[in-house]
Motif scaffolding. Structure first.
Motif, PDB file in Angstrom:
ATOM      1  N   SER A  68      -4.945  12.432   2.598  1.00  0.00           N
ATOM      2  CA  SER A  68      -4.256  11.201   2.186  1.00  0.00           C
ATOM      3  C   SER A  68      -5.228  10.037   2.181  1.00  0.00           C
ATOM      4  O   SER A  68      -6.153   9.981   2.991  1.00  0.00           O
ATOM      5  N   ALA A  69      -4.972   9.116   1.273  1.00  0.00           N
ATOM      6  CA  ALA A  69      -5.789   7.904   1.176  1.00  0.00           C
ATOM      7  C   ALA A  69      -4.874   6.727   0.864  1.00  0.00           C
ATOM      8  O   ALA A  69      -3.963   6.846   0.043  1.00  0.00           O
ATOM      9  N   PRO A  70      -5.101   5.593   1.531  1.00  0.00           N
ATOM     10  CA  PRO A  70      -4.300   4.410   1.203  1.00  0.00           C
ATOM     11  C   PRO A  70      -4.778   3.822  -0.118  1.00  0.00           C
ATOM     12  O   PRO A  70      -5.979   3.703  -0.357  1.00  0.00           O
ATOM     13  N   TYR A 120       5.546   5.448   0.878  1.00  0.00           N
ATOM     14  CA  TYR A 120       5.737   4.010   1.066  1.00  0.00           C
ATOM     15  C   TYR A 120       6.491   3.785   2.364  1.00  0.00           C
ATOM     16  O   TYR A 120       7.465   4.479   2.652  1.00  0.00           O
ATOM     17  N   SER A 121       6.061   2.794   3.126  1.00  0.00           N
ATOM     18  CA  SER A 121       6.669   2.525   4.423  1.00  0.00           C
ATOM     19  C   SER A 121       6.939   1.039   4.584  1.00  0.00           C
ATOM     20  O   SER A 121       6.046   0.214   4.408  1.00  0.00           O
ATOM     21  N   THR A 137      -3.871   0.643  -3.102  1.00  0.00           N
ATOM     22  CA  THR A 137      -3.137  -0.593  -3.360  1.00  0.00           C
ATOM     23  C   THR A 137      -2.118  -0.367  -4.459  1.00  0.00           C
ATOM     24  O   THR A 137      -2.450   0.109  -5.545  1.00  0.00           O
ATOM     25  N   THR A 138      -0.881  -0.714  -4.170  1.00  0.00           N
ATOM     26  CA  THR A 138       0.191  -0.617  -5.149  1.00  0.00           C
ATOM     27  C   THR A 138       0.093  -1.816  -6.089  1.00  0.00           C
ATOM     28  O   THR A 138      -0.091  -2.953  -5.651  1.00  0.00           O
ATOM     29  N   THR A 194      -1.134  11.320  -1.058  1.00  0.00           N
ATOM     30  CA  THR A 194      -1.516  12.623  -0.533  1.00  0.00           C
ATOM     31  C   THR A 194      -1.832  13.542  -1.708  1.00  0.00           C
ATOM     32  O   THR A 194      -1.069  13.596  -2.679  1.00  0.00           O
ATOM     33  N   TYR A 225      11.896   3.849   3.887  1.00  0.00           N
ATOM     34  CA  TYR A 225      10.769   4.729   3.610  1.00  0.00           C
ATOM     35  C   TYR A 225      11.043   5.474   2.309  1.00  0.00           C
ATOM     36  O   TYR A 225      12.172   5.892   2.055  1.00  0.00           O
ATOM     37  N   PHE A 232       0.826  -1.207   0.000  1.00  0.00           N
ATOM     38  CA  PHE A 232       0.000   0.000   0.000  1.00  0.00           C
ATOM     39  C   PHE A 232       0.862   1.260   0.000  1.00  0.00           C
ATOM     40  O   PHE A 232       1.927   1.287   0.600  1.00  0.00           O
ATOM     41  N   ALA A 233       0.356   2.284  -0.663  1.00  0.00           N
ATOM     42  CA  ALA A 233       0.967   3.613  -0.642  1.00  0.00           C
ATOM     43  C   ALA A 233      -0.064   4.580  -0.073  1.00  0.00           C
ATOM     44  O   ALA A 233      -1.258   4.446  -0.335  1.00  0.00           O
ATOM     45  N   MET A 234       0.391   5.526   0.714  1.00  0.00           N
ATOM     46  CA  MET A 234      -0.483   6.625   1.127  1.00  0.00           C
ATOM     47  C   MET A 234      -0.348   7.705   0.059  1.00  0.00           C
ATOM     48  O   MET A 234       0.749   8.225  -0.169  1.00  0.00           O
TER      49      MET A 234
END
Length: 158
Positions: free
Chosen positions: A30-32, A68-69, A34-35, A20, A76, A16-18
């Motif tokens: 911001s919204a999560p 990305y985390s 799916t990568t 923004t 990061y 997942f990516a947040m």
């Protein structure tokens, strides 16, 4: 190693990516998302909903940031870029997985589906040394009063 290869290496496997973006009120939001599987090549694809704040905001302000985390690896990545709304059935076929059926009642034929293409301008990454090395460095710094260098950070142009 090229900058794009480095970003691909650090984001590989992060599900997942947040994302923004600037919403219709001019606020950061911001919204999560799916990568999609596949290595980063300067462009990132998402499948979104035409009903979402993200999709509705892009025509008014296409600037976005992808966060990305990977806390386990202490890595990061932040990618800034320009989002574009794309209608491309072949690309949707390529990106689609059955998991999206949970979000779209009519599956891949749902009229609310919107492809989002983000073309990266630049990125910043923080690459950690791993948990054990970081703990050792922080302990040493606490004992000696020195500053701990916990990995490396780099800004790159895409």
């Amino acid at each position: 190693m090229s900058d794009i290869t480095k970003i691909a290496e650090l984001t590989r496997g992060i599900k997942f990516a947040m994302v923004t973006f600037v919403n219709h009120e001019g606020h950061l939001h911001s919204a999560p998302m799916t990568t999609q599987d596949g290595d980063f090549n300067g462009t990132v694809w998402f499948i979104g909903s035409k009903d979402s704040d993200l999709v509705r905001s892009i025509p008014g302000n296409a600037q976005v940031n992808l966060g990305y985390s990977d806390p386990a690896g202490h890595n990061y990545v932040s990618i800034n870029g320009v989002a574009e709304l794309v209608d491309d059935k072949a690309k949707l076929d390529e990106l689609w997985s059955e998991g999206y059926n949970a979000f779209f009642e009519q599956g891949k034929e749902d009229p609310r589906i919107q492809l989002i293409k983000v073309i990266g301008n630049g990125a910043q990454y923080w690459e950690g040394d791993g948990r054990m090395v970081s703990i050792i460095k922080m302990t040493k710094a606490a004992i000696t009063g020195a500053t701990a260098k916990l990995g490396e950070t780099e800004g790159v142009k895409l």
